[in-house]
Design a protein around this motif. Structure first.
Motif, PDB file in Angstrom:
ATOM      1  N   ILE A  69      42.935  24.122  47.578  1.00 19.27           N
ATOM      2  CA  ILE A  69      41.757  24.475  48.397  1.00 19.27           C
ATOM      3  C   ILE A  69      40.834  25.445  47.671  1.00 19.27           C
ATOM      4  CG2 ILE A  69      42.976  24.019  50.564  1.00 19.27           C
ATOM      5  CD1 ILE A  69      43.008  27.093  51.042  1.00 19.27           C
ATOM      6  N   GLN A  70      41.352  26.130  46.662  1.00 23.01           N
ATOM      7  CA  GLN A  70      40.532  27.046  45.854  1.00 23.01           C
ATOM      8  C   GLN A  70      39.700  27.993  46.737  1.00 23.01           C
ATOM      9  OE1 GLN A  70      40.527  27.484  42.395  1.00 23.01           O
ATOM     10  NE2 GLN A  70      42.429  26.350  42.528  1.00 23.01           N
ATOM     11  N   SER A  71      38.397  28.000  46.580  1.00 19.69           N
ATOM     12  CA  SER A  71      37.564  29.011  47.259  1.00 19.69           C
ATOM     13  C   SER A  71      37.466  28.823  48.762  1.00 19.69           C
ATOM     14  CB  SER A  71      36.150  29.018  46.681  1.00 19.69           C
ATOM     15  OG  SER A  71      36.178  29.507  45.360  1.00 19.69           O
ATOM     16  N   VAL A  72      37.886  27.672  49.272  1.00 16.87           N
ATOM     17  CA  VAL A  72      37.904  27.537  50.733  1.00 16.87           C
ATOM     18  C   VAL A  72      38.850  28.569  51.334  1.00 16.87           C
ATOM     19  CG1 VAL A  72      38.278  25.957  52.670  1.00 16.87           C
ATOM     20  CG2 VAL A  72      37.344  25.076  50.520  1.00 16.87           C
ATOM     21  N   SER A  73      39.845  28.992  50.535  1.00 19.20           N
ATOM     22  CA  SER A  73      40.781  30.019  51.016  1.00 19.20           C
ATOM     23  C   SER A  73      40.073  31.309  51.400  1.00 19.20           C
ATOM     24  CB  SER A  73      41.843  30.293  49.949  1.00 19.20           C
ATOM     25  OG  SER A  73      41.253  30.863  48.785  1.00 19.20           O
ATOM     26  N   LYS A  74      38.879  31.507  50.855  1.00 24.62           N
ATOM     27  CA  LYS A  74      38.175  32.777  51.104  1.00 24.62           C
ATOM     28  C   LYS A  74      37.744  32.929  52.559  1.00 24.62           C
ATOM     29  CE  LYS A  74      36.687  32.764  46.309  1.00 24.62           C
ATOM     30  NZ  LYS A  74      35.594  32.504  45.365  1.00 24.62           N
ATOM     31  N   VAL A  75      37.567  31.806  53.262  1.00 20.31           N
ATOM     32  CA  VAL A  75      37.274  31.894  54.694  1.00 20.31           C
ATOM     33  C   VAL A  75      38.457  32.517  55.425  1.00 20.31           C
ATOM     34  CG1 VAL A  75      36.822  30.551  56.785  1.00 20.31           C
ATOM     35  CG2 VAL A  75      35.771  29.874  54.601  1.00 20.31           C
ATOM     36  N   PHE A  76      39.652  32.141  55.017  1.00 23.78           N
ATOM     37  CA  PHE A  76      40.845  32.595  55.719  1.00 23.78           C
ATOM     38  C   PHE A  76      41.231  34.021  55.317  1.00 23.78           C
ATOM     39  CE2 PHE A  76      40.958  27.943  55.298  1.00 23.78           C
ATOM     40  CZ  PHE A  76      40.713  27.633  56.635  1.00 23.78           C
ATOM     41  N   THR A  77      41.036  34.364  54.032  1.00 24.12           N
ATOM     42  CA  THR A  77      41.330  35.754  53.655  1.00 24.12           C
ATOM     43  C   THR A  77      40.309  36.696  54.288  1.00 24.12           C
ATOM     44  OG1 THR A  77      40.156  35.367  51.560  1.00 24.12           O
ATOM     45  CG2 THR A  77      42.564  35.231  51.519  1.00 24.12           C
ATOM     46  N   LEU A  78      39.066  36.245  54.426  1.00 19.91           N
ATOM     47  CA  LEU A  78      38.090  37.081  55.134  1.00 19.91           C
ATOM     48  C   LEU A  78      38.535  37.307  56.570  1.00 19.91           C
ATOM     49  CD1 LEU A  78      35.350  38.527  55.500  1.00 19.91           C
ATOM     50  CD2 LEU A  78      34.354  36.289  56.055  1.00 19.91           C
ATOM     51  N   THR A  79      38.957  36.233  57.237  1.00 21.35           N
ATOM     52  CA  THR A  79      39.408  36.347  58.630  1.00 21.35           C
ATOM     53  C   THR A  79      40.582  37.320  58.739  1.00 21.35           C
ATOM     54  OG1 THR A  79      38.732  34.054  58.983  1.00 21.35           O
ATOM     55  CG2 THR A  79      40.223  35.010  60.611  1.00 21.35           C
ATOM     56  N   LEU A  80      41.519  37.169  57.818  1.00 21.13           N
ATOM     57  CA  LEU A  80      42.708  38.032  57.825  1.00 21.13           C
ATOM     58  C   LEU A  80      42.328  39.491  57.560  1.00 21.13           C
ATOM     59  CD1 LEU A  80      45.792  37.645  58.093  1.00 21.13           C
ATOM     60  CD2 LEU A  80      45.888  37.270  55.624  1.00 21.13           C
ATOM     61  N   ALA A  81      41.461  39.709  56.584  1.00 23.52           N
ATOM     62  CA  ALA A  81      41.080  41.078  56.241  1.00 23.52           C
ATOM     63  C   ALA A  81      40.279  41.728  57.367  1.00 23.52           C
ATOM     64  CB  ALA A  81      40.275  41.092  54.938  1.00 23.52           C
ATOM     65  N   LEU A  82      39.463  40.947  58.050  1.00 19.30           N
ATOM     66  CA  LEU A  82      38.737  41.511  59.204  1.00 19.30           C
ATOM     67  C   LEU A  82      39.718  41.925  60.291  1.00 19.30           C
ATOM     68  CD1 LEU A  82      35.638  39.132  59.432  1.00 19.30           C
ATOM     69  CD2 LEU A  82      35.564  41.624  59.119  1.00 19.30           C
ATOM     70  N   GLY A  83      40.791  41.169  60.423  1.00 17.24           N
ATOM     71  CA  GLY A  83      41.819  41.543  61.389  1.00 17.24           C
ATOM     72  C   GLY A  83      42.519  42.837  61.003  1.00 17.24           C
ATOM     73  N   LEU A  84      42.700  43.040  59.726  1.00 17.86           N
ATOM     74  CA  LEU A  84      43.386  44.249  59.252  1.00 17.86           C
ATOM     75  C   LEU A  84      42.464  45.453  59.206  1.00 17.86           C
ATOM     76  CD1 LEU A  84      45.294  42.607  56.267  1.00 17.86           C
ATOM     77  CD2 LEU A  84      46.339  43.451  58.382  1.00 17.86           C
ATOM     78  N   ALA A  85      41.257  45.259  58.664  1.00 17.12           N
ATOM     79  CA  ALA A  85      40.378  46.408  58.397  1.00 17.12           C
ATOM     80  C   ALA A  85      39.257  46.534  59.421  1.00 17.12           C
ATOM     81  CB  ALA A  85      39.764  46.277  56.995  1.00 17.12           C
ATOM     82  N   GLY A  86      39.028  45.494  60.208  1.00 12.40           N
ATOM     83  CA  GLY A  86      37.905  45.539  61.146  1.00 12.40           C
ATOM     84  C   GLY A  86      36.588  45.604  60.397  1.00 12.40           C
ATOM     85  N   ASP A  87      35.560  46.078  61.069  1.00 14.37           N
ATOM     86  CA  ASP A  87      34.228  46.049  60.469  1.00 14.37           C
ATOM     87  C   ASP A  87      34.069  47.055  59.325  1.00 14.37           C
ATOM     88  OD1 ASP A  87      33.240  43.901  61.843  1.00 14.37           O
ATOM     89  OD2 ASP A  87      32.441  45.090  63.496  1.00 14.37           O
ATOM     90  N   ARG A  88      35.102  47.896  59.103  1.00 14.06           N
ATOM     91  CA  ARG A  88      35.087  48.731  57.893  1.00 14.06           C
ATOM     92  C   ARG A  88      35.003  47.877  56.633  1.00 14.06           C
ATOM     93  NH1 ARG A  88      39.458  50.947  56.432  1.00 14.06           N
ATOM     94  NH2 ARG A  88      40.823  49.942  57.969  1.00 14.06           N
ATOM     95  N   LEU A  89      35.479  46.655  56.745  1.00 19.83           N
ATOM     96  CA  LEU A  89      35.390  45.736  55.606  1.00 19.83           C
ATOM     97  C   LEU A  89      33.975  45.690  55.041  1.00 19.83           C
ATOM     98  CD1 LEU A  89      36.987  42.278  55.196  1.00 19.83           C
ATOM     99  CD2 LEU A  89      34.508  42.413  55.035  1.00 19.83           C
ATOM    100  N   TRP A  90      32.984  45.733  55.915  1.00 22.79           N
ATOM    101  CA  TRP A  90      31.593  45.583  55.473  1.00 22.79           C
ATOM    102  C   TRP A  90      31.072  46.797  54.718  1.00 22.79           C
ATOM    103  CZ3 TRP A  90      31.007  40.747  55.390  1.00 22.79           C
ATOM    104  CH2 TRP A  90      31.485  39.922  56.412  1.00 22.79           C
ATOM    105  N   ASN A  91      31.850  47.860  54.657  1.00 19.98           N
ATOM    106  CA  ASN A  91      31.461  48.975  53.778  1.00 19.98           C
ATOM    107  C   ASN A  91      31.661  48.628  52.306  1.00 19.98           C
ATOM    108  OD1 ASN A  91      30.957  50.468  56.064  1.00 19.98           O
ATOM    109  ND2 ASN A  91      33.010  51.414  56.072  1.00 19.98           N
ATOM    110  N   ARG A  92      32.531  47.682  52.051  1.00 18.53           N
ATOM    111  CA  ARG A  92      32.866  47.349  50.658  1.00 18.53           C
ATOM    112  C   ARG A  92      32.309  46.003  50.208  1.00 18.53           C
ATOM    113  NH1 ARG A  92      38.466  49.818  48.548  1.00 18.53           N
ATOM    114  NH2 ARG A  92      37.950  51.966  49.074  1.00 18.53           N
TER     115      ARG A  92
END
Lengths: 315, 315, 315, 315
Positions: free
Chosen positions: D62-85
């Protein structure tokens, strides 16, 4: 050490004979019609004499070589305040300078890229009419060369005015940042005309002579700038005089120099000589193809590089 | 013309007394601990003698000044093939060179920006073990300075290895373009260590002496490179030796020079002298604050600018 | 699902009362004099009705919102050949688009950045006199809004003509690449004037209605473009309509939209509504501060995001 | 309105027959060996059913399609703080993102360019061991697809680790700006492995289903994210999901989508469907050639563009 007159004669003969002559610039029809088989070299010495080879009576369009003289003139008018509006670092990018202008908020990197030369022209204009400013520039070159036959080729200037959209973009861009004071069309009018100044190699060599001799023209005895200013103009020529080929010119020729798209190069041998070469065909980087080779020969044979003499010189 | 020994003594006295000392680099803890009140100047002459002032016995980290010597060594190993992988044009951008690397497909603009020096180090490494390559570099500097006490400060190197992410990015980026052959960590290991070479001002002045004298070290009589190569290295130092402050250094000092973040500058007076200055505090552009001023004084007093002597010199 | 009329009334009341009103643009004196306490919202629906709140009778300068309509007009004239001269990718750089223009040889990234809109205006001009082209644009907006009171504010246009050096730079730059056919001053004359079109929120909402309804204006029954073209214009609005804030607008509001420096935003709810909001104060990115917030409220309350309805909508 | 099953069958038949198949990526040997004659399409619907065509049992990278899912997972972990980085604006440059990273001090423009996805992976890692983080990502995809046969292709991951110098450059560059917390090799290890996740089209369509249905997977009833977060991820997919071809994909297909160099594309039809297509050959922009065409067909036939239905839909 070989005799300069022999070296110049050999170079002129070699350059006349070479089949590789580069390509003349075609974006200006008047430049495109110049015969690429011409070549001239003139070396103005400390005693006021000029050693010549090739077509030294032929007038050519000095184009960007004029920027050395407008810089000198503007420094005389504005002093070191000039450096508030123009930097003195190499542009160092293959990409055209408008990128840099944006990143540095309208301040051109140096007075020899187009944007910088336009900003310098704006300082010379300084509220005067274009005709007056242009007259001053022309008289300055007649004074430096000690020759009233230097003239402005109006057909070349008109040609540039019709096609100079990129320069118009640069000037408007700087105007938007407040770096250009006068009306854009006034500034560009003067700029296009001073690039269209026509000279012979002999006249050009003489005009640069003050830079080789601490600010004083040895042929006329006129003091043009201080010794310090002459050194500093030489420094800017060395680091910035050949656009993004400045490093290459320093590496191969080892002299401060300024090239023009008409095929002229002015090079300075501090303490010794002012050299003008002219060969209309350009290399890929837009500098005179045979002009550069001729200067390489000259500095190698004479040991004139500012970065160290040849073994021949010292022995 | 003033006596050199007097000029050097005056400069050393003035620099010791000045309150403005710049800021020492702090990104490497070992450099951050250096006392900013130190200053040294050493001028190695054609007769092999060295005129000194200030703290000329103190060892300092030469940092990027080492790039002059690795370039010399790599040219000896690879010859002009080196220029296929590294350019020789000023970088000319305020923006860090990774932008340029991308635009020019991994070819660094010149051997003195970090990317270029890393590519040069890769050529020296050339399939050998890091330890061997580093030994060769160190022995080369001991040979040039004719002094075996030159050493590598391992604490400084280790500090750079811990924090050198930007250099790691550059090296990987070039590796991706095939411009780096050896494993990235090997190349960086050698690079960080040669930047951590420690010398005194006297040793550094002697090490540059071959560049002032057509490739031959007058103190030892060793021929290091040809006269032409010495001139060309000087040309690259002049156009590229101070990052995006190279134009400024040429304009003010008028000599080929290379600075290091440890506060050292090596400057070459072709035909006359090799000069090392060291003052740990840096200016805003990351070059030695007092070092630059000291060199400006020296060239002005001695008429040593390569762009034309002072009035004093000729009269 | 709440009633639209209630939601619009609530939003208008909230926006009228908020103390944070952004900063009006001051680079054009006429815009700088607008009272920041105004707010208007108008929602044109599929049945031809318009739900309104706030100052919906007040005329404002639509500025860059006009680019949606000039794009539509130019597509009608030139068809998909238009895309040979203008791209449809987000510009995505904090840096002004002239950098991009240089890298991409005069082809603007999309029709909504200034360079792109100038190229679109050039296609509308297409050999005609500026007066004719401008008349055609004005009549097109009167036709779309079904209201002849739409007019061009000549004082605003004159103000832009006096200060638009950056746009003049862009146009000349493209002219140098052959991307602009007509004389630069003609093109800019039309461009400055169509940006100076003045409308009310009601008129603007009606003018965008064809984009929400497959190319047909439901109020008048006029077919303006094909359904496919309407979708595609919406797509370009979504990805490029807010300069380098387009991602943010999509993230927060979730509708295709186009903002103007006069404080207007046109947003399209495909299949449902065309929405015009107007609040003169801008945020740091140059988009209407309260306009954006009002649209965020509207899509959240009505479940109108094109990226998925709210829980409320489906339940 | 045509039947979806007919449309899917027609598309699968057309795509199987077309001679133009694009070029498979060759920089990873494992991807270069994939047979370009394969094609799969799977459409997961609101009722939990999946309509399929082509090679829907075949596993692909799936290569870069995985990035949709890691984004979803990271938003679950970090919340909107993610958008600081990580930003959420299109990158919008033909030039690789390291230029942008430098200009914006290490903050990637969005989570779908490589730099942004590496920063997201760093947040998932968050002090854990690479093995743990990777296990969490894999379990998340098995959970979303409701299928434990999803696996990591270690040969692909190893291949990327051997050649991923550009990603190593990006990660070190961000580390230098403090945007990456964990050791670079840890972050890249997880990144290379999650890009090497192998799935079938059916599994991929199911995995994206929560984005089409307000954050809830209709097949399993699991709530994955809030409705608002699902909308926002869709918005980022639309503006940033196809690198510098995002505008083109929005213009032609009209759906939020994310492509991978293995030839997969995940596209979301809000409220209706999650679509996975797979065709290994890529177009010049690095996106699946037939995958894009298949999606264009699907949205045109079904009237599924988020920018407005077809005439067929409404009549």
């Amino acid at each position: 050490m070989p005799q300069l007159s022999d070296v110049v004669a050999e170079i002129a003969a070699e350059m006349a004979a070479r089949p590789d002559r580069g390509q003349v610039a075609t974006y200006i029809p008047e430049l495109g019609r110049v015969d690429p088989n011409q070549f001239a070299i003139a070396v103005a010495l400390a005693d006021g004499s000029v050693v010549e080879g090739g077509d030294c009576e032929t007038f050519f369009s000095i184009q960007s070589v004029s920027k050395v003289f407008t810089l000198t003139l503007a420094l005389g008018l504005a002093g070191d305040r000039l450096w508030n509006r123009v930097g003195r670092e190499p542009s160092g990018s293959r990409f055209n300078s408008i990128v840099q202008l944006e990143q540095e908020r309208g301040i051109p990197r140096n007075p020899f890229i187009n944007a910088g030369a336009i900003a310098v022209t704006d300082m010379i204009l300084s509220g005067h009419q274009p005709r007056e400013a242009l007259g001053e520039i022309l008289r300055f070159l007649q004074f430096l060369s000690n020759d009233d036959s230097v003239f402005i080729d109006k057909a070349v200037a008109a040609s540039e005015e019709r096609t100079g959209y990129n320069n118009r973009a640069l000037a408007n861009f700087m105007k938007g940042f407040g770096v250009v004071d006068n009306p854009v069309e006034f500034v560009l009018g003067v700029y296009f005309h001073h690039c269209a100044i026509a000279m012979t190699a002999r006249q050009l060599a003489r005009s640069g002579s003050f830079l080789a001799h601490q600010g004083r023209n040895p042929a006329t005895g006129h003091s043009v700038v201080t010794a310090e200013r002459a050194r500093r103009i030489n420094a800017v020529m060395l680091t910035c005089g050949h656009y993004d080929g400045s490093g290459e010119f320093a590496y191969r020729v080892g002299l401060p120099g300024k090239s023009g798209v008409g095929g002229a190069i002015l090079a300075i041998v501090p303490g010794k000589a002012s050299v003008a070469v002219w060969a209309p065909g350009l290399d890929a980087a837009g500098n005179s193809h045979l002009g550069r080779i001729a200067l390489e020969r000259l500095t190698a044979r004479m040991g004139w590089s500012i970065f160290g003499g040849s073994a021949a010189e010292t022995s």
